[in-house]
Design a protein around this motif. Structure first.
Motif, short mmCIF file in Angstrom:
data_model
loop_
_atom_site.label_atom_id
_atom_site.label_comp_id
_atom_site.label_asym_id
_atom_site.label_seq_id
_atom_site.Cartn_x
_atom_site.Cartn_y
_atom_site.Cartn_z
N TYR A 167 0.80 -1.23 0.00
CA TYR A 167 0.00 0.00 0.00
C TYR A 167 0.84 1.28 0.00
O TYR A 167 0.54 2.22 -0.73
CB TYR A 167 -0.94 0.00 1.21
CG TYR A 167 -1.94 -1.12 1.16
CD1 TYR A 167 -3.11 -0.99 0.43
CD2 TYR A 167 -1.70 -2.33 1.82
CE1 TYR A 167 -4.04 -2.03 0.37
CE2 TYR A 167 -2.61 -3.37 1.76
CZ TYR A 167 -3.78 -3.21 1.04
OH TYR A 167 -4.69 -4.24 0.95
N GLU A 169 4.95 3.24 0.93
CA GLU A 169 6.39 3.04 1.10
C GLU A 169 6.84 3.23 2.55
O GLU A 169 7.89 2.72 2.94
CB GLU A 169 7.15 4.03 0.21
CG GLU A 169 6.85 3.93 -1.28
CD GLU A 169 7.40 2.66 -1.89
OE1 GLU A 169 8.25 2.00 -1.25
OE2 GLU A 169 6.98 2.33 -3.01
N LYS A 193 3.33 7.94 1.61
CA LYS A 193 3.77 7.75 0.23
C LYS A 193 3.07 6.53 -0.35
O LYS A 193 3.57 5.40 -0.30
CB LYS A 193 5.29 7.57 0.20
CG LYS A 193 6.06 8.77 0.77
CD LYS A 193 7.55 8.50 0.78
CE LYS A 193 8.31 9.69 1.38
NZ LYS A 193 9.79 9.42 1.43
N TRP A 194 1.89 6.77 -0.91
CA TRP A 194 1.07 5.68 -1.45
C TRP A 194 1.70 5.10 -2.72
O TRP A 194 2.23 5.85 -3.56
CB TRP A 194 -0.33 6.16 -1.76
CG TRP A 194 -1.11 6.62 -0.56
CD1 TRP A 194 -1.35 7.90 -0.18
CD2 TRP A 194 -1.74 5.79 0.41
NE1 TRP A 194 -2.10 7.94 0.97
CE2 TRP A 194 -2.36 6.64 1.36
CE3 TRP A 194 -1.86 4.41 0.59
CZ2 TRP A 194 -3.06 6.16 2.46
CZ3 TRP A 194 -2.56 3.93 1.68
CH2 TRP A 194 -3.15 4.79 2.60
N LYS A 195 1.61 3.80 -2.83
CA LYS A 195 2.03 3.16 -4.07
C LYS A 195 0.96 3.37 -5.14
O LYS A 195 -0.20 3.66 -4.81
CB LYS A 195 2.29 1.68 -3.85
CG LYS A 195 3.48 1.43 -2.92
CD LYS A 195 3.76 -0.04 -2.73
CE LYS A 195 4.97 -0.25 -1.81
NZ LYS A 195 5.28 -1.68 -1.58
N LYS A 196 1.30 3.25 -6.38
CA LYS A 196 0.41 3.57 -7.48
C LYS A 196 -0.89 2.77 -7.40
O LYS A 196 -0.88 1.54 -7.30
CB LYS A 196 1.10 3.29 -8.82
CG LYS A 196 0.27 3.74 -10.01
CD LYS A 196 1.04 3.52 -11.31
CE LYS A 196 0.21 3.97 -12.50
NZ LYS A 196 0.95 3.78 -13.79
N GLY A 197 -2.00 3.51 -7.38
CA GLY A 197 -3.32 2.89 -7.36
C GLY A 197 -3.72 2.30 -6.02
O GLY A 197 -4.75 1.63 -5.92
N ASP A 199 -3.92 4.18 -2.95
CA ASP A 199 -4.30 5.21 -1.98
C ASP A 199 -5.65 4.84 -1.36
O ASP A 199 -6.70 4.97 -2.01
CB ASP A 199 -4.38 6.57 -2.66
CG ASP A 199 -4.61 7.70 -1.66
OD1 ASP A 199 -4.96 7.40 -0.50
OD2 ASP A 199 -4.45 8.87 -2.05
#
Length: 307
Positions: A167, A169, A193-197, A199
């Protein structure tokens, strides 16, 4: 007949004395006392006189009393301030004494899989803020810490530690509460720091796989809300309830499962012939049960013939 005592004589007219308390000749003749007349007249006059106001304290006396009360109040406030300072010293002292125990407890909790997600989901207030996606993220949570500043009155910070997860970093997310430059409470937090898609705060509304509504905000939205730190109920729950004793909420699941389930002794000594099945599966399993019973009977017959 001459004199004042005859039957036809007239009584002398009463007149007030001309001076002092000397009686008139008529009053003396009748033997009356003029003081009786004076007292009676005074009583009659007082009956119609307005009431006399009671004496009230002078303005100077009232002012002195108010000044004395104010001085007493200042003494009480000084004692309260001294008491507050002593309480803070005691809290700091025992905060330091508790610190190594908190550290040891955290190390032990890290060896218990799913401890924090279970404790959060069992908490009556926190669980209402966690949907299925939040729950998946909290499966990677390894540690919770509440760290008070050296000056306890100035603030504290809440730390969430996470392992590697799909989810975000961050390994550490912090939300901090402290006094701002103007003495007003403020809060700030670590940017996630959300990973892509992934959030979780931006996921669409709807129903999760368990049929629960996703209409409320994600728990992780709490990290970005700083409007009114003085009424942050989540922070208060974490600091004053979850952090002091998370074990009580982790054990709720085990206690509830133990109430309706069988313990180890029941499973070892229980009746093997008792079978619990779902109602929907009753009809489907009836034929299979009959075949199993027939097989058991046939085996018994074979044993008798061999015997």
């Amino acid at each position: 007949m001459s004199g004042g005592g005859g039957p036809g004589a007239k009584l002398p007219r009463l007149e007030a004395p001309e001076r002092g308390d000397e009686p008139t000749a008529a009053a003396a003749a009748l033997g009356a006392k003029p003081t009786v007349v004076v007292v009676a007249a005074a009583a009659a006059a007082s009956a119609h006189a307005p009431p006399v106001a009671r004496a009230t304290p002078a303005a100077g006396e009232t002012q002195r009393a108010l000044e004395a009360v104010d001085a007493c109040q200042r003494e009480l406030e000084a004692l309260s301030e001294r008491a507050g300072e002593e309480i803070l010293r005691v809290e700091r002292k025992y905060g330091e004494l508790r610190r190594p125990h908190f550290e040891r407890r955290n190390r032990l909790i890290e060896d218990i899989p799913g401890f924090w997600v279970t404790a959060f989901l069992n908490h009556p207030q926190l669980s209402a803020l966690i949907d299925e996606n939040d729950e998946e993220a909290f499966n990677y949570m390894t540690r919770l810490e509440v760290e008070e500043f050296e000056d306890i009155k100035s603030g504290y910070r809440i730390k969430f530690h996470f392992g590697e997860n799909p989810y975000f970093e961050n390994n550490l997310i912090i939300k901090e509460f402290h006094l701002g430059t103007g003495g007003k409470p403020v809060s700030q937090s670590t940017p996630i720091k959300w990973k892509k898609g992934m959030d979780l705060t931006a996921l669409s509304k709807g129903l999760d796989e368990k049929g629960r509504k996703r209409g409320h905000r994600s728990f992780f939205s709490w990290f970005t809300e700083h409007r009114n730190p003085t009424t942050d109920e989540i922070a208060e729950v974490l600091k004053d309830d979850m952090w002091p004793n998370p074990l009580q909420y982790f054990l709720i699941a085990e206690s509830e499962s133990g109430e309706n389930g069988l313990d180890d002794s029941d499973e070892e000594n229980g009746d093997d012939s008792v079978v619990i099945v779902d109602e929907d599966e009753d009809e489907e399993e009836d034929d299979e049960d009959d075949d199993d019973v027939q097989e058991i009977v046939d085996e018994d017959d074979d044993d008798e013939e061999d015997g």
